[in-house]
Scaffold this motif. Sequence first.
Motif, short mmCIF file in Angstrom:
data_model
loop_
_atom_site.label_atom_id
_atom_site.label_comp_id
_atom_site.label_asym_id
_atom_site.label_seq_id
_atom_site.Cartn_x
_atom_site.Cartn_y
_atom_site.Cartn_z
N GLN A 1 -3.90 10.44 2.83
CA GLN A 1 -2.69 9.87 3.42
C GLN A 1 -2.70 9.96 4.94
O GLN A 1 -2.38 8.99 5.64
CB GLN A 1 -1.45 10.58 2.88
N LEU B 1 0.83 -1.20 0.00
CA LEU B 1 0.00 0.00 0.00
C LEU B 1 0.87 1.26 0.00
O LEU B 1 0.57 2.24 -0.71
CB LEU B 1 -0.92 0.00 1.22
N SER C 1 -8.35 -4.51 -6.14
CA SER C 1 -7.26 -3.59 -5.81
C SER C 1 -6.73 -3.93 -4.43
O SER C 1 -7.36 -4.65 -3.66
CB SER C 1 -7.76 -2.14 -5.84
N ASN C 2 -5.55 -3.36 -4.12
CA ASN C 2 -4.94 -3.61 -2.81
C ASN C 2 -5.85 -3.11 -1.69
O ASN C 2 -5.97 -3.75 -0.64
CB ASN C 2 -3.58 -2.92 -2.73
N LEU C 3 -6.51 -1.98 -1.92
CA LEU C 3 -7.39 -1.43 -0.89
C LEU C 3 -8.60 -2.31 -0.64
O LEU C 3 -8.96 -2.58 0.50
CB LEU C 3 -7.84 -0.02 -1.30
N VAL D 1 -5.17 7.42 6.35
CA VAL D 1 -4.69 6.04 6.15
C VAL D 1 -3.58 5.73 7.14
O VAL D 1 -3.57 4.67 7.78
CB VAL D 1 -4.22 5.83 4.70
N GLY E 1 -8.89 7.16 1.83
CA GLY E 1 -8.09 7.55 0.67
C GLY E 1 -7.10 8.66 0.93
O GLY E 1 -6.20 8.88 0.12
N GLU F 1 2.24 1.46 -3.72
CA GLU F 1 1.30 1.65 -4.82
C GLU F 1 0.44 2.89 -4.64
O GLU F 1 0.10 3.55 -5.63
CB GLU F 1 0.42 0.40 -4.97
N GLN F 2 0.06 3.21 -3.41
CA GLN F 2 -0.86 4.33 -3.20
C GLN F 2 -0.13 5.64 -2.88
O GLN F 2 -0.61 6.71 -3.25
CB GLN F 2 -1.85 4.01 -2.08
N PHE F 3 1.05 5.52 -2.24
CA PHE F 3 1.73 6.74 -1.81
C PHE F 3 3.14 6.87 -2.37
O PHE F 3 3.85 7.81 -2.02
CB PHE F 3 1.76 6.81 -0.28
#
Length: 397
Positions: A309, A247, A371-373, A312, A307, A250-252
């Motif tokens: 940062q 995560l 998705s990972n989330l 999360v 969603g 891929e997301q940050f």
Amino acid sequence: MMNHAKKTSAAPFFLVFLAMGFGDVVGPMVGLAKDTFGLSNTMAQLLPLVGFLMFGLLSVPMGVYQAKTSKKQVLMIGLVLAAIGLIAPMSIGMYGNFTADAQNKIQFPFLLASILLLGAGAAILQVSGNPIMRDVSREGDFSRNLSLAQSVKAIGSSLGFLLPPFVVWAFGLNWTILFPVYSVIVLITLLSVKASKVVEQKADREPASLASCFNLLFSNKYALMMVLGIFFYVGAEVCVSSAVPILMKEQFGLNELGLLVSWSLFFLPILVGRFAGSLILEKISPKRFLILTVILSLCGMAFLFTGTQAMVFTGIVLIGLGFSNIFPLIFSITVDKMPERDNELSGLMVTAIVGGALIPPIMGFVVDHTSNLIGFLVPLACLAYLISIALVNLKTK
């Protein structure tokens, strides 16, 4: 004289707990191996599958064997298996500067076999590590030593997150440096335990057997419910620990620092939470504390889906704090309920750690198709079961 010997002989067994924590390396290794070998999420999650599978297969049989031999002998077996599992990958170049060869079809299966042996060693160390700490502690020091030992185990778990980014930054090496470093520590532990003289206490009552364990599991609904609680908790923890570094990337966009951030947000709160838990339990009952820890974990899980940062990251911290005491709470509540069956319950609950093998591949499958989330819905479902058993316990006198 005996008390003095016990006091001076405890140190090697703290090293055992450090080595025990190495079994948790399969969490951060999922993302690392995924990048190195170009794996799908489903294939990468085979690492926790084979690592934690041994808990389901070996815990009760090794407990029965231990009752017939000695805890020290079982510890030695666990350390030897862990050492073999750690040394084997170095034979194909996995010692700090490893690149996967697309033409070599044996590399990833070889890694799986290595993790299988490491998992077997960690499972056996779990079976014998906790009870032998009583044998090597002075009277009145067992609880303190065991709490300290669990914190040492968390340090061993943390090395899987902290060492790879450090060696990348300092030496230009990669995550496979874990194998030689872990090997040296395990071999030192093996030699220290072998040289130690332990006067083992024998239980007054008949030790657990395969038959008595499974008779309890299938004849007592409460025991089954709580053993499943361990199963789903460990599955949820491995899912989160393996998915958080992915995560981060891929997301940050946190690549080299992803593991360090993951440790700071997840494993550091677990370590802090374990120290804080002993203080909190002086004020409230274990049943109420279990409710609070699961609710805290659920809140953290909800934050992941915002969603943003900051939310999360906050959510991951809350999950770590919530997760930190769930295992010992479920364990102690169950044994307090049926103290006369503590042998059987101990074997069954260590066996239930196999949830760390079976739940993560389900998450990997979900991630590959969504998705990972969205994959975090799998540990969320595990937490839904945990809140149900927490409520049942709260209502039960």
